[in-house]
Structure formats: C-alpha cells, structure tokens
Design an enzyme around this catalytic site. Structure first.
Site, PDB file in Angstrom:
ATOM      1  N   ARG A 539      35.925  35.685  47.676  1.00 63.05           N
ATOM      2  CA  ARG A 539      35.948  37.091  47.257  1.00 63.05           C
ATOM      3  C   ARG A 539      36.166  37.202  45.758  1.00 63.05           C
ATOM      4  NH1 ARG A 539      40.107  40.842  49.713  1.00 63.05           N
ATOM      5  NH2 ARG A 539      41.484  39.084  49.296  1.00 63.05           N
ATOM      6  N   SER A 603      43.750  28.523  47.368  1.00 65.08           N
ATOM      7  CA  SER A 603      44.685  28.297  48.483  1.00 65.08           C
ATOM      8  C   SER A 603      44.693  26.855  48.961  1.00 65.08           C
ATOM      9  CB  SER A 603      44.347  29.250  49.638  1.00 65.08           C
ATOM     10  OG  SER A 603      44.368  30.578  49.201  1.00 65.08           O
ATOM     11  N   ASP A 657      47.685  31.472  47.748  1.00 63.71           N
ATOM     12  CA  ASP A 657      47.652  32.718  48.528  1.00 63.71           C
ATOM     13  C   ASP A 657      49.028  33.102  49.065  1.00 63.71           C
ATOM     14  OD1 ASP A 657      47.657  30.560  50.243  1.00 63.71           O
ATOM     15  OD2 ASP A 657      46.288  31.438  51.703  1.00 63.71           O
TER      16      ASP A 657
END
Length: 917
Positions: A539, A603, A657
């Site tokens: 994203r 992450s 994250d």
C-alpha cells in the site's frame, strides 16, 4: 353378452351405492389435504414444545433424546448381542458386523413368547425372564465364554440421560408390568443378568425400536435420518440439531430424537378430529386418555375400530339386516390381519364374505362391499395421519438444513406398512402431496430392532474409540496453567537476554531498537507519505494530520499486488516494483512534484542504527527476495528511486507494523505503550527504559523495542510444547527451524497445523471415511478466514460442512464436529501462547516501573485477533490469569501500518525540529 353387461352394471351400481352410504356415515374419517396440512402444522408445534426445556414437562409429544449422536459410517465391526422387547415376542439376536471392505452384517435370532403373566406381572419377573432367555440364546450359540456388548431394544417411552440409562415413563401397547414405571430399565436388566454367573454381558445401549430401524437402514444408506414404525404401535425418530435440544447440554452435532408421537393429541390437540368410535375405543383400552394418535393409526387398534363402526352401522340397520352377532359384540374379534385380508385387490370381497361369515353375520353382496370400504377408510385415515406427521418431521429436517429441496431416506418397519396391501402406496402418495419439496426414499428395515440395537452399540463403541484417539491427538494442544507460566517465564528471560549487548548475536528474541523515542502528543501536523510492505499486497498512502481543537487524521491509499515471482525474485526487482507502485500513486494523487516526508512500514525483522536505517535480519511470511538480508532496506529503496529518476522523497523513518499499531493507538490513548500484532504474523513492541537497552547509547528517556518475538523458541526452549504437527509444518515451510513461536501462534500457519492434524486423523479413519482427498494434500488450503468461519458460534454444522465442501472436502456431520474441535484446539493454543508472551512483557513493564499494579493500554491489530470469534477473548483471559497485577485495556488499532507510519514520521519530525529550535 347383454346379460354380462347388465350384471356388471348392477354390481358397479351396487358398489357405488354402498360406498356412498359408507362415505356419508364415516365422513369424519375422510381427511382432506388441507386438514392434513393443519395436522402437520399442529405436530410441528408439539415438536417444539417437546424440545424446549420449559415446555417439555407438559408436552404430549415428549421428543425424547436418545443419546444416539451418529449414524453408522461403515467402519463398525465386531460381534454384538441384542435383546428386543416390545411386541408379542421377545427376540434375542447375535449380530456380526464386518468392515472388511464389504460392509456387511450377519444376524442370528431366536424368538421367545411373552405370556400375559410376564407382560402384566411384576418388574423382577419380567427382567428375570429376559435374562433367562438371553442366557438360553447364548448357550445355543456357544457365547457363554465370551464378553459380548449388548444393545437393549426397549420399545416403550423412556427418559434417557445417557445411552445406557433410561427411566420408563409409561407402558404402552398391551404391557402393564408393575414396579417398572419411573425406574431405570437398564439397571433392572443388569441386576437380572448378574444372577447368571456363567455369562458376561455389558449392556452398552438402550434403544427404542424406531431408533433401531433408522440405524439399520442408515448402515446401508447414509442418507437415512428418519426412522418410522407403523405396526402394533407407531412412532418416529429423526436426527435433530443439538442446538435445538435444550434438554441436553451442548450445541455441537446432532442427536436422534425419539418423538413418541403415539401420544400426539393426549393434550386435546386432535379432539376435533377424533370420532365417536375413537373415543369408544379409547375408553375400552388399557390406557384411556393416552396414546390417542397411536390409537388412530396402529394395527393394534384398527381392527377394533372397524368392529365398533360395523357394530353401530348394524344397529342402525345399515348392515346385515340389523342383526348383530355375539362375535360382533365381542371386543378384539376383528384384528388387523382381517382388515388387510378384506382390502386385498382381487380376493378382498371373497375374504370379506369369509371373515364376516366366521363372525356369524351372514352378509349380503352389499354388506361385503360396504364392510370392505369401511376397512379402506379406516386404514387410509391411518396412512393419511401418518403422512401428515411424517411431513412435519421432513419439513423440520429441511428447514434445519436451510434447503429449498431435500433428498432423504426414511427407514421403516412394522407389520401394517409391510403387509397391508395398499397402506405403503397410500402413505407415499399423500406424503408427496404434503411435502413436494422433499424427495423421499423409503427403505424397509431388516430386523431393525435387533440389528439396529447392535448398530447403536457398534456406533457407540466406534465413537468412544474415536474420542480416545482424538483426545490423544489434541492433548498436546491443551496447555495447563503451569505450562503457560513456564512459557511466560521463558519469554521474560529471552526479553532480558535480548537487551544485553553481548547477547545480541545469540538471542532468538532480538529486541531490536526502533529509534522511536516518543509517542504522539497531539501537536503533530502536516502531509506525509506512508508505505506498507508486509504481505501479498503493498500500500501507498497519503496521510494528512491536523492538530489543535480540530485534530484529525485523513488518509488516502491505493493497494498494489505483489506477485509471487517478485516476492521470491531478486531484491532489485522487489524494490523497483515498489517504486513503480509509488509512482503510480503519486500520479493518481497529482503530487509527483512534492517532496513529502515518508514513513516506510517494513514488517520484517530489521536491526536499526537510527530511525531511517534498517538492516534486514531475515525474511518472514513467504518473502525470499535475494540480496536483501544484511542490507539496509532504506538504502535499497533510495537506490530504486534514483534508478527510476522521476521523483524524490524524504525518507524519515523505517517502521515495523507493530510499532505503527502502538503509535496509532497512542495517538488516541496516552496510556498506550505496547503494540501487538496477531494476524498473518505475530509480534509485539513496547516502550522500554533507555537504561535497560545496552545495545543503544544513552540512559535517558524511552525507546520502542521491536521484540521480533516470532523467533522465540528457535533455541529449543519451547520444544517440549511443540507437537509433531508443528514440526511437520516447520519442515515444510520456507524457513525451517526459524520463527517457531510465530508458527504456533499466527494465522499464516494455524490453518496448516489444522491440515496436518486432519491428514493424521483421516489416516486413522476418524475423518472423511479414511479418504485423503487431493485438496487435503494441498498446502495452504486452510486459510485463517476458514478457521474463523468454522469456529463461529453462529455457524451451524451444516454451514461448516459447506465450508469444507468449498475446500473440496466431502464431510459428514460427525466430520464437521471433529474439524471444528480441531480448529478450536489449534486456535485456543495460539491465543493462550500469545497471552503468555504478552503477560511476560506486561510483568516486565510493571516491575520496571516498580508499581504494585500497572494500568496500561495495549494497541492491537491483526486479522486473527479482530476476526476470529474466540481468539481475543482467550488471549485476554490468559493475560489476566498470568499477569494478575496488570489492569490492561486492549485497544483495536485503526490502520497501524499506514496511519502509524505517518505518525512515527510526524513525531520524528517534531522531535528533530525540537532539537534544533
């Protein structure tokens, strides 16, 4: 020729006249389809009363749980005894069941009379007689030297609390034995058997004959889920959803319900349909006011009903010139065998004349036609009423399954159905009209009461053996409190170890400094870009943060796929793909010329030396891009941006994250200083005192530590709780021997653990009829979302079966129960282990602060925590159990990987600007 035609016309006219006469006289016994639909609706209402705990005590239709929870699956085997009490004879059976690939059963039987002194004597004599007969049977079959399990078919209403226990509610048919009603009949039989020292019989199941009929037919036809008896008595049973049976604990699976529908109407529900003949018959019976529906249907009463009708018609001068014989006045002189004989197609009239003559009635041709039609009306009413109540049961089954159309099989037994010339045909025809949405196959039971009792016993033994093997397979997943305490303490030791400078190289819990030194304070503002890489999607986000009284965060994002060949290609290909996605987003938002500060949510485990530098320690979650491990991912991103040479970005922070989750919740709650991810992967971060972090210079303030606890146990410290299934999943993973804790707690691996267990159970013959399908062999078939769906409290087992069918697994109801139990065991262990790890972090923070009680908020994200029906509750309960001095608020994160990255970037900019001002 003319004479022949004249004679035929005369006979036809004679027959029509007599039929019309009888129809007028017995108009109340002729029931239209509308009336039968109404009867079906009444019976459905009575079924609901019987199933509900509050209304069952006053319900006429008792809907008795049989504790038979499964139909035969063909794997049953062994040698069994059965005793059948309920009709004019006592029957002893020996049943051999084989699963040698032929799925066969062999039956040997012996019949014993049930004289009046037994059926209407006292209880001790009855059960002694049964034991004597069984002993004799075992002697004739050379079975006295063996220990043989026995199923006891007892065809009277009993309230059961388990399979091998049943309290007689009341006698029916012609039985009136004293001292038995209100007592456990299995115990009575057991006491009688103990008097025979030379036999060793274990009574494992008490079975109603109707249930036995269903089980016998179910052995040959897996669609069979209804049992029906239409003979001396009448009754029906069917497989009901456990969630609808409030009389029995538990909601999972199904149980056979013995409706005891013979008592339908005992509360007045059928009074408007009962005729003067029904009332007269009832008053003269052994049990006035009881079993009223049975008295309108079963062969024990239909002959008497015909006699009462003929008697009244004779007295009114409609038959036999009004002359009544002594035989016609005698109760029981007309039996069901006479009724069936009189209704036969060709010889019916001659049979009628013969039977009436034996009754000294000297009938005319007109009398014979009329009497034959009386028999037809009485037997047809019986078939019609039976069709109506059966339609109610079939409708309930269809509704339970939420089907528009249903195929099912009814196992059926009873002399009336088997021997009456037109009964079965009439029943089938009317049933098709009443429930056109049910395609019903009727299967005649082969000695249902004997073979069925053996089948119930065989199924009970199979289920008990399956339960033992299932418990053995799932036992390692049931972690006792002492084991969880050990996990908590081991995690705490690893946390401390990872913070030490000299231990950094050897520690499995890396305790990586993030260089995030502060939490949001509400003054952050501006526009920021955020990147989120951590799964199969990537994203790019534009985040607008406003401060002050109108404080808010606005986000705009676009999602891009990361193909498998990119995930597992080269590092250069991966970062070029990321930059391509960024370029598309900047074009899409029209901000390609702006040099915005950027936070990069990455992450994966990184060792950071500053907030904008992160060296990849190792890939997880299926990523295997080459030439990345040991490299600074921020430098790789900058180089990819330079290669493209279209735009420039101010990369302020590389973010995990989990840290983003903590920062997002910290923006809303200043008490939040722990972040937890429980989703595809699992991790935790927390704000640690700088004085405890030996790997970073300085002692002042705090810094967020990314624990990377997924690698907990890679040193073998939790090997004692890893199962063979965990090891199989690990060996088949992309990183064998690594991330062991994550492989026991994260959504990416739980489904695979479930799959390995299902394969093992299928090999043992506990699932899917022992057949390992191609779909079950495929890795990754069980995604987290399927575990969540299967374990949902709102999902009936039928829907669980549909989930399994979607996965290509042809399952039975029993398979669905086992699969649901397996999923629950795996997910519960995951939540408990995750809770134990979090308890270690909480206790460390409490002790570091030196407080008696710690008030703290944990920011949480991840699909497993958010979407699984029980994970969050079990995790929180475990935390409360293992960290009782910590008062924890769990706060769901709102897009920690996107919003969190922007907030970290904003906080970093604020702190940097503060240093220079």
């Amino acid at each position: 020729m003319f004479a022949v035609h004249l004679l035929a016309f005369h006979f036809t006219k004679l027959k029509e006249d007599q039929i019309t006469k009888v129809d007028r006289f017995l108009h109340q016994l002729r029931l239209s389809d509308d009336v039968l639909q109404d009867v079906a609706a009444r019976f459905q209402a009575e079924m609901l009363k019987g199933l509900a705990r509050d209304t069952n005590p006053t319900a006429a239709v008792k809907m008795l749980p049989s504790f038979v929870r499964s139909l035969p699956d063909g794997s049953e085997k062994g040698e069994f005894l059965a005793v059948d009490l309920g009709g004019s004879q006592l029957r002893a059976h020996r049943v051999r069941v084989s699963d040698d690939g032929k799925q066969s059963s062999q039956l040997e039987s012996k019949f014993y009379p049930t004289p009046k002194e037994v059926t209407q004597g006292n209880g001790a004599e009855l059960f002694d007689y049964i034991a004597d007969c069984l002993s004799d049977f075992m002697d004739t079959r050379n079975l006295k030297q063996k220990k043989v399990p026995l199923g006891f078919t007892f065809s009277f209403p009993c309230k059961q609390t388990k399979l091998d226990e049943g309290v007689l509610l009341e006698w029916t048919k012609h039985f009136r034995v004293r001292g038995v009603q209100g007592t456990d009949v299995v115990s009575s039989l057991h006491r009688a058997l103990q008097k025979h020292q030379d036999i060793d019989v274990d009574v494992l199941a008490l079975v109603n004959d109707t249930v036995g009929t269903m089980m016998t037919c179910g052995y040959d036809d897996p669609r069979c889920e209804v049992g029906l008896i239409i003979g001396t008595g009448t009754n029906a049973c069917y497989m009901e959803e456990m969630r609808h049976i409030s009389l029995v604990e538990g909601d999972e699976g199904r149980m056979c319900i013995n409706t005891e529908w013979g008592a339908f109407g005992d509360d007045g529900a059928l009074d408007d349909l009962r005729t003067e003949f029904d009332r007269e018959l009832d008053l003269g019976s052994l049990n006035p006011g009881k079993q009223l529906f049975e008295k309108m249907i079963s062969s024990l009463y239909l002959g008497e009903l015909v006699r009462l009708i003929l008697l009244k018609m004779t007295k009114e001068g409609l038959l036999f010139n009004g002359k009544v014989s002594a035989a016609l006045l005698t109760k029981g002189k007309i039996e069901m065998k006479h009724v069936s004989a009189m209704e036969k197609y060709k010889e019916g009239l001659s049979n009628t004349r013969e039977i009436l003559t034996e009754l000294k009635l000297f009938p005319s041709e007109e009398d014979c036609v009329a009497v034959q039609h009386v028999c037809t009306i009485v037997s047809f009413r019986s078939a019609n009423l039976c069709a109506a109540t059966l339609a109610a049961i079939l409708t309930r089954l269809r509704d339970n399954k939420k089907l528009l159309r249903m195929r099912t099989t009814v196992g059926i037994d009873g002399g009336l159905y088997k021997t009456h010339p037109r009964y079965a045909q009439r029943l089938h025809k009317v049933l098709r009209r009443l429930v056109p949405t049910c395609d019903v196959r009727f299967v005649l039971s082969r000695s249902g009461s004997g073979r069925g009792a053996a089948m119930v016993t065989a199924v009970a033994l199979r289920l008990a053996a399956q339960r033992r093997r299932l418990d053995a397979a799932l036992a390692p997943f049931l972690l006792p409190p002492s084991t969880l305490q050990q996990v908590r303490d081991s995690m705490r030791a690893e946390l401390e170890y990872g913070l030490k400078r000299e231990a950094q190289g050897q520690a499995t819990v890396k305790m990586l400094p993030t260089y995030v030194r502060g939490m949001p304070d509400g003054t952050e503002k501006g526009k920021f870009l955020a990147l989120d890489l951590g799964g199969t999607n990537f994203r790019v986000l534009l985040v607008k943060i406003k401060s002050g009284r109108r404080r808010s965060v606005q986000m705009y994002n676009k999602i891009f796929a990361i193909p498998l060949e990119i995930m597992q290609g080269t590092g250069e290909e991966l970062f070029d793909h990321i930059v391509q996605c960024i370029a598309d987003f900047l074009d899409y938002m029209g901000i390609k010329g702006a040099r915005l500060p950027l936070g990069f949510t990455f992450s994966f485990p990184c060792r950071q030396t500053s907030i904008d530098k992160g060296t990849l320690v190792g890939w997880t979650k299926g990523f295997k891009a080459t030439d990345c491990e040991g490299e600074d991912v921020v430098d790789m991103l900058r180089e990819a941006i330079r290669r493209r040479n279209e735009f420039d970005l101010d990369i302020v922070a590389v973010v995990n994250d989990t840290v983003g989750t903590m920062m997002t919740c910290g923006y809303e709650d200043p008490n939040c200083e722990i972040g937890l991810i429980a989703g595809t992967g699992t991790n935790v971060c927390y704000m640690e005192d700088m004085k405890n972090i030996e790997t970073v210079e300085g002692n002042e303030g705090k810094m967020c530590i990314n624990t990377e606890w997924g690698a907990f146990g890679d040193n073998g410290c939790i090997d004692h709780i890893r199962t063979k299934y965990d090891r199989e999943v690990d060996e088949g993973s992309l990183n064998p021997g690594k991330q062991r804790y994550e492989k026991m707690t994260s959504g990416m691996y739980l489904g695979e653990i479930v799959r390995e267990i299902l394969i093992d159970l299928t090999k043992q013959g506990l699932l899917f009829r022992g057949h390992i399908s191609e779909s079950l062999r495929k890795r990754g078939i069980f995604e987290t979302k399927f575990l969540s769906q299967i374990e949902s409290d709102r999902l009936a087992l039928l829907q669980v079966r549909r989930v399994l069918q979607h996965l290509g697994l042809d399952s039975t109801c029993e398979d669905s129960i086992i699969v649901k139990e397996v999923c629950a065991a795996v997910s519960t262990r995951a939540a408990r282990l995750c809770g134990a790890g979090l308890a270690a972090v909480l206790e460390k923070r409490r002790q570091d602060r030196g407080v008696e009680r710690l008030q703290i908020t944990v920011g949480v994200d991840g699909t497993l925590y958010k979407l699984h029906p029980h994970f969050s509750r079990i995790l929180q309960e475990t935390v409360k159990e293992l960290a009782p001095q910590c008062d924890v608020t769990f706060m769901l994160s709102e897009d920690g990987s996107g919003k969190g990255a922007a907030l970290i970037t904003a906080v970093a900019k604020r702190l940097t600007e503060g240093m220079f001002n």
